[in-house]
Scaffold this motif. Structure first.
Motif: not given
Length: 673
Positions: A498, A501, A504, A506, A510, A513
């Protein structure tokens, strides 16, 4: 269109100091201001006892639209028969930002008819050089009545330059985007006597950020020392400290005899005292400039990850950082020295103890992970660089670029560089979503394109976090259950993913990104997915067998021919397909024809049998295993061929055996594909 553009008229500002120009130079100004330029200012500049003249010119709407030039451009005269490289320095005479001049573009007009070749030779070794458009006096005079000559010359120099393709760290502000807020934060930490650390994936711009910090602190009257840990690890802890003192000495007025450590660094029991005294001496003799020590690629002097034994076992690491930290703490109140750590692996501040000794810099600061570019930062970069190159990206395409590459600056720039190289249409040219998607597909498939950069980016995880790398594989192939189970059981596993980057979270789910990395990993690991239905197993077996069979046919055909000659090799394949009695019946047919499954009954089993019969002479050296091992692997691959007909239940054990054998064969035949 605003009033300023609609009211543009080529010409010269009344009061511009034209009197300093020669008659010939005035005629050249008349040519320039006939169609596309308005002269606002003329200056005489002296460099190394030589005189140069430079002008500021406003571009016409046609120039602005074609090359994304909105500000005044510097035009420099080089009035010598042989072009002198220092003529370029006359452009640097102007404070580009203060005067709001065009930063990337400038023009040189030279008496030397070979100016273009000489200038290109100078600039080709400097990726960060401005786009300088060269003209000779003669060619401008010859083109006086050609309204398109000037803009065509601009096209030649702008549209051929790949401004997206720069890969080395950026030492100047010219092509630097998106990191100024981060630089401001890190500079303020130093000025507030705080240490800091920045971490990120490879090629996220760490070194470019460091150069930006150096430039900013130079304006703040501070001293920076850039310590490359890729070479520092070759020194022991005491000589590493001596190296830092010596580098600081070079940037100050301090002499060797003023410093204690340089004279007595071998007295290990006094190194800590000497280092402290020398830092204070340098600080005071250098005008009380605060000192920032920048340690780049910190993992090279970090315990367990360094390749040098004294640092790897923690011995040099502990002693080195105990002294750095102690010196910092003793001088903190007067803001003498801070340090900035950068790298890919923040382990040095995450682990509390090394060899049961307290880690001197454990939790000294919160690591800062380099954030991805957002939409606005990406749009600024595309508008600026793409505009100069005649490429215009609409907002939808820009948004797709950010989503596909997760705002990773190198990946996005290389995608845009690929677009530049593949775009053959006249420019300026708009890159719309459909064209972008087609080019992205080609970029993904190009061995020197995305694949190379994806491997470079993921190398951090492969080297430092193999468990997290495995988790990414599971997520990419849709094995969310395994991924989430491990993420819930050990939250630390996903912390780095994470922070880098790459993924991510939510709600409780998972996702990637960086969509392009997901696509890359899913393609690379498409045959590692677990929990397949029987139909999915059968389909994978069929696809992989059908893919490998023509490659294997080509390999066997060429290998037998190389070892036996075509005549004898032909007899061997005829015998294998039809039997020894049929050799004379078929031996007049071309050799390659027998490996055509549309003309002869040559199956995967036929190829395996041929290989086993001629293993020692023809195939052992390539595969580097004995015949019995090969036979076992071939049996697994061939045994499950009944899956093609959707015949029977395939056990997980048999399927994994097939996968192992097939992956082994695919890897060895890769070069023949």
């Amino acid at each position: 269109m605003d009033n300023h553009i609609t009211e543009f008229r080529p010409g010269k500002r009344i009061g511009a100091n034209l009197s300093i120009l020669t008659l010939q130079e005035k005629k050249l100004v008349d040519i320039l201001t006939k169609y596309d330029w308005f002269l606002t200012r003329v200056d005489e500049i002296f460099i190394a006892n030589s005189a140069y003249k430079a002008m500021l010119m406003k571009p016409s709407p046609k120039i602005k639209q074609a090359f994304n030039i909105s500000r005044e451009v510097v035009f420099a005269f080089s009035p010598y028969d042989t072009f002198q490289p220092r003529s370029i320095d006359s452009i640097e005479h102007y404070d580009i930002q203060e005067l709001r001049l065009e930063e990337i573009c400038s023009v040189i007009i030279s008496k030397d008819n070979d100016i273009e070749q000489k200038l290109n030779s100078i600039l080709k070794t400097n990726e960060e050089a401005r786009v300088i458009v060269p003209f000779s006096y003669h060619e401008l005079e010859e083109s006086a009545n050609d309204p398109d000559y000037f803009i065509n010359k601009f096209r030649q120099n702008f549209y051929s330059r790949d401004l997206f393709g720069i890969q080395d760290p950026l030492k100047k502000d010219l092509y630097f985007f998106g990191r100024r807020d981060l630089i401001h934060t890190l500079v303020n930490k130093h000025l507030s006597s705080e240490n800091a650390g920045i971490f990120g994936l490879r090629k996220t711009g760490k070194t470019s950020i460091l150069y930006g910090i150096e430039r900013a602190l130079d304006r703040k009257n501070s001293t920076t020392v850039f310590v490359d840990c890729q070479t520092l690890h070759l020194k022991k802890w005491n000589t590493a400290l001596l190296y830092i003192i010596d580098e600081l000495r070079k940037s100050s007025s301090v002499k060797n005899e003023d410093l204690k450590l340089i004279k007595g660094y071998e007295k290990l029991e006094f190194v800590s005292d000497f280092f402290l005294d020398d830092i204070k001496t340098i600080y005071h003799k250098n005008g009380k400039k605060s000192i920032l020590l920048i340690f780049d690629e910190i993992e090279h002097i970090t315990f367990e990850s360094s390749i040098s034994s004294d640092w790897k076992n923690g011995d040099s690491y502990i002693k080195f950082w105990q002294i750095i930290r102690s010196t910092y703490q003793k001088l903190r109140q007067i803001n003498v020295m801070t340090y900035l750590i950068t790298g890919t692996n923040p382990k040095c501040i995450e682990q509390s103890a090394v060899n049961k000794i307290d880690n001197p810099i454990f939790a000294q600061f919160q690591p800062i992970y380099i954030p991805p570019f957002d939409f606005n930062q990406t749009k600024e970069m595309l508008d600026k660089l793409g505009g100069y190159m005649g490429l215009k990206f609409d907002e939808i395409t820009c948004a797709r670029l950010v989503e596909d590459f997760g705002g990773h600056p190198l990946l996005m720039r290389q995608m845009c560089s690929f677009i530049h190289r593949k775009t053959v249409k006249p420019r300026p040219h708009h890159i719309h979503k459909s064209e972008y998607e087609n080019l992205k597909k080609l970029f993904y498939e190009d061995e020197s394109g995305f694949i190379k950069y994806a491997q470079m980016v993921l190398e951090v995880l492969d080297n430092w976090y193999p468990d997290e790398a495995q988790m990414l594989t599971w997520l990419s192939i849709g094995d969310n259950e395994t991924f989430k189970g491990l993420a819930d059981a050990s939250p630390d596993y996903i912390k780095h993913l994470i922070n880098y980057g790459i993924i991510e979270k939510n709600d409780e789910n998972y996702s990637f990104s960086i969509e392009s990395l997901k696509d890359y990993l899913s393609r690379k690991n498409k045959y590692k997915r677990l929990r397949l239905t029987n139909e999915e197993k059968q389909n994978e077996i069929s696809v992989r067998r059908n893919t490998i069979e023509p490659i294997l046919r080509k390999y066997v055909r060429n290998t037998l021919k190389a070892n036996y000659g075509e005549v004898e090799a032909k007899k061997l394949i005829i015998k294998e397909i039809y039997g020894a009695k049929e050799i004379s019946k078929h031996e007049n047919k071309p050799y390659a024809e027998f490996y055509d499954s549309n003309k002869h009954n040559i199956y995967l089993k036929t190829l395996f049998d041929l290989m086993k019969k001629h293993w020692e002479k023809c195939f052992r050296n390539t595969f580097e295993i004995d015949e019995k091992v090969f036979e076992a692997k071939a049996t697994f691959i061939n045994h499950l061929r009944k899956g093609d007909a959707h015949a029977s239940k395939i056990t997980d054990q048999d399927f994994q055996s097939f996968r192992g054998a097939m992956e082994w064969l695919e890897e060895r035949l890769h070069e023949f594909n």
